[in-house]
Design a protein around this motif. Structure first.
Motif, PDB file in Angstrom:
ATOM      1  N   THR A 249      -1.149 -41.145  62.348  1.00  0.00           N
ATOM      2  CA  THR A 249      -1.865 -42.118  63.170  1.00  0.00           C
ATOM      3  C   THR A 249      -2.614 -41.337  64.253  1.00  0.00           C
ATOM      4  O   THR A 249      -2.671 -40.107  64.205  1.00  0.00           O
ATOM      5  CB  THR A 249      -0.902 -43.140  63.804  1.00  0.00           C
ATOM      6  OG1 THR A 249      -0.004 -42.447  64.688  1.00  0.00           O
ATOM      7  CG2 THR A 249      -0.091 -43.862  62.731  1.00  0.00           C
TER       8      THR A 249
ATOM      9  N   ASN B 234      -1.923 -40.624  67.371  1.00  0.00           N
ATOM     10  CA  ASN B 234      -1.132 -39.713  68.202  1.00  0.00           C
ATOM     11  C   ASN B 234       0.186 -39.289  67.573  1.00  0.00           C
ATOM     12  O   ASN B 234       0.975 -38.591  68.216  1.00  0.00           O
ATOM     13  CB  ASN B 234      -0.843 -40.358  69.565  1.00  0.00           C
ATOM     14  CG  ASN B 234      -2.112 -40.661  70.334  1.00  0.00           C
ATOM     15  OD1 ASN B 234      -2.961 -39.806  70.499  1.00  0.00           O
ATOM     16  ND2 ASN B 234      -2.239 -41.900  70.806  1.00  0.00           N
ATOM     17  N   SER B 235       0.446 -39.718  66.338  1.00  0.00           N
ATOM     18  CA  SER B 235       1.772 -39.466  65.769  1.00  0.00           C
ATOM     19  C   SER B 235       1.685 -39.047  64.303  1.00  0.00           C
ATOM     20  O   SER B 235       0.683 -39.264  63.624  1.00  0.00           O
ATOM     21  CB  SER B 235       2.649 -40.721  65.885  1.00  0.00           C
ATOM     22  OG  SER B 235       2.795 -41.135  67.225  1.00  0.00           O
ATOM     23  N   LYS B 236       2.800 -38.468  63.851  1.00  0.00           N
ATOM     24  CA  LYS B 236       2.966 -38.107  62.447  1.00  0.00           C
ATOM     25  C   LYS B 236       4.361 -38.561  62.026  1.00  0.00           C
ATOM     26  O   LYS B 236       5.352 -38.206  62.649  1.00  0.00           O
ATOM     27  CB  LYS B 236       2.817 -36.597  62.269  1.00  0.00           C
ATOM     28  CG  LYS B 236       3.180 -36.085  60.880  1.00  0.00           C
ATOM     29  CD  LYS B 236       3.113 -34.566  60.850  1.00  0.00           C
ATOM     30  CE  LYS B 236       3.649 -33.991  59.558  1.00  0.00           C
ATOM     31  NZ  LYS B 236       3.627 -32.515  59.551  1.00  0.00           N
ATOM     32  N   PHE B 237       4.427 -39.376  60.979  1.00  0.00           N
ATOM     33  CA  PHE B 237       5.695 -39.873  60.464  1.00  0.00           C
ATOM     34  C   PHE B 237       5.935 -39.264  59.083  1.00  0.00           C
ATOM     35  O   PHE B 237       4.995 -39.141  58.289  1.00  0.00           O
ATOM     36  CB  PHE B 237       5.676 -41.398  60.334  1.00  0.00           C
ATOM     37  CG  PHE B 237       5.333 -42.128  61.598  1.00  0.00           C
ATOM     38  CD1 PHE B 237       6.300 -42.403  62.540  1.00  0.00           C
ATOM     39  CD2 PHE B 237       4.027 -42.534  61.850  1.00  0.00           C
ATOM     40  CE1 PHE B 237       5.985 -43.066  63.711  1.00  0.00           C
ATOM     41  CE2 PHE B 237       3.704 -43.208  63.015  1.00  0.00           C
ATOM     42  CZ  PHE B 237       4.689 -43.476  63.948  1.00  0.00           C
TER      43      PHE B 237
ATOM     44  N   GLU C 163      10.457 -46.506  60.845  1.00  0.00           N
ATOM     45  CA  GLU C 163       9.382 -46.611  61.824  1.00  0.00           C
ATOM     46  C   GLU C 163       8.485 -47.756  61.365  1.00  0.00           C
ATOM     47  O   GLU C 163       8.336 -47.979  60.160  1.00  0.00           O
ATOM     48  CB  GLU C 163       8.548 -45.319  61.900  1.00  0.00           C
ATOM     49  CG  GLU C 163       9.316 -44.074  62.290  1.00  0.00           C
ATOM     50  CD  GLU C 163       9.589 -43.984  63.779  1.00  0.00           C
ATOM     51  OE1 GLU C 163       9.076 -44.847  64.527  1.00  0.00           O
ATOM     52  OE2 GLU C 163      10.308 -43.054  64.185  1.00  0.00           O
TER      53      GLU C 163
END
Length: 244
Positions: free
Chosen positions: A173, A175-178, A152
């Motif tokens: 982030t 809106n996201s989780k990596f 990513e």
């Protein structure tokens, strides 16, 4: 067999790689060795290797010049360099493997182990673009995050906070989780100098993304994505000094 080409302008460095390669029987098929960018530009498109060991400084040119002159890149790259310089951090940001000269056999073995775990070429073009971006002096770095399924990419400034999970790390982030397949210590070192602060042994935050701070027996911050991150007792004074 991993079809391989070595690009280096020093014969003793080529010989060192060939010696290390020989210690992995039935793993490599060395198609060619090249000692100039011009020779590499002729051989690599023609031979279509799986892997290229690419020196950084090649006479008056660089390995980056070679990559920029190729119409497409469809092979894995392991960079080799004699200098632990600014390029090393760019490699780490872009998730490229590299070997420092003189090449240590253990480092070589570790690189080959990682290579065998991922021979996919699907993300190489994006990785190279990210690498070129990260070689620039501008502060807007793009980070490539290796995961169990691929990669990513995101801007460093978009990272809100990171949380350790044994040998993995969760990166949040807006809106996201990596989930990255590297420990939080790797990112703590990589992001040093980019407004990140370790509030706790398991947490690293972007100071620019702090929304609120709550003092108390268990202090914590609320980040811009509304997640709460604890601040350990021994880190609290250092944290507060950042906002003096």
């Amino acid at each position: 067999m991993i079809t391989t080409i070595i690009i280096d302008d020093e014969q003793h460095c080529i010989d060192r790689l060939l010696d290390l390669i020989k210690r992995h029987p039935n793993t490599f098929n060395v198609l060619a060795t090249c000692n100039s960018v011009e020779q590499a530009l002729e051989q690599v498109p023609k031979l279509q290797p799986d892997l290229v060991f690419l020196d950084i400084k090649i006479h008056a040119k660089t390995g980056f010049d070679f990559l920029q002159e190729l119409p497409t890149v469809n092979f894995k790259i392991i960079f080799t360099t004699a200098f632990d310089n600014y390029a090393i951090k760019a490699f780490k940001f872009s998730a490229f493997d590299y070997l420092l000269k003189p090449i240590d056999s253990d480092d070589f073995n570790d690189s080959i182990k990682r290579l065998k775990n991922d021979l996919s070429h699907q993300t190489i073009e994006n990785q190279i673009q990210n690498l070129f971006n990260n070689l620039k002096p501008e502060p807007n770095k793009i980070i490539t995050i290796p995961s169990l399924t691929g990669f990513e990419t995101l801007k460093v400034e978009e990272i809100i906070h990171l949380e350790a999970d044994t040998s993995y790390c969760h990166i949040f982030t807006k809106n996201s989780k990596f989930t990255a397949s590297k420990p939080i210590k790797f990112y703590e070192e990589l992001l040093d100098g980019y407004s990140f602060f370790k509030t706790h042994k398991s947490h690293l935050i972007n100071i620019n993304q702090v929304k609120k701070y709550y003092r108390g027996k268990q202090s914590y911050v609320v980040m811009s994505n509304d997640n709460q991150v604890p601040i350990s007792v021994r880190k609290k004074d250092d944290f507060l000094r950042l906002f003096d």
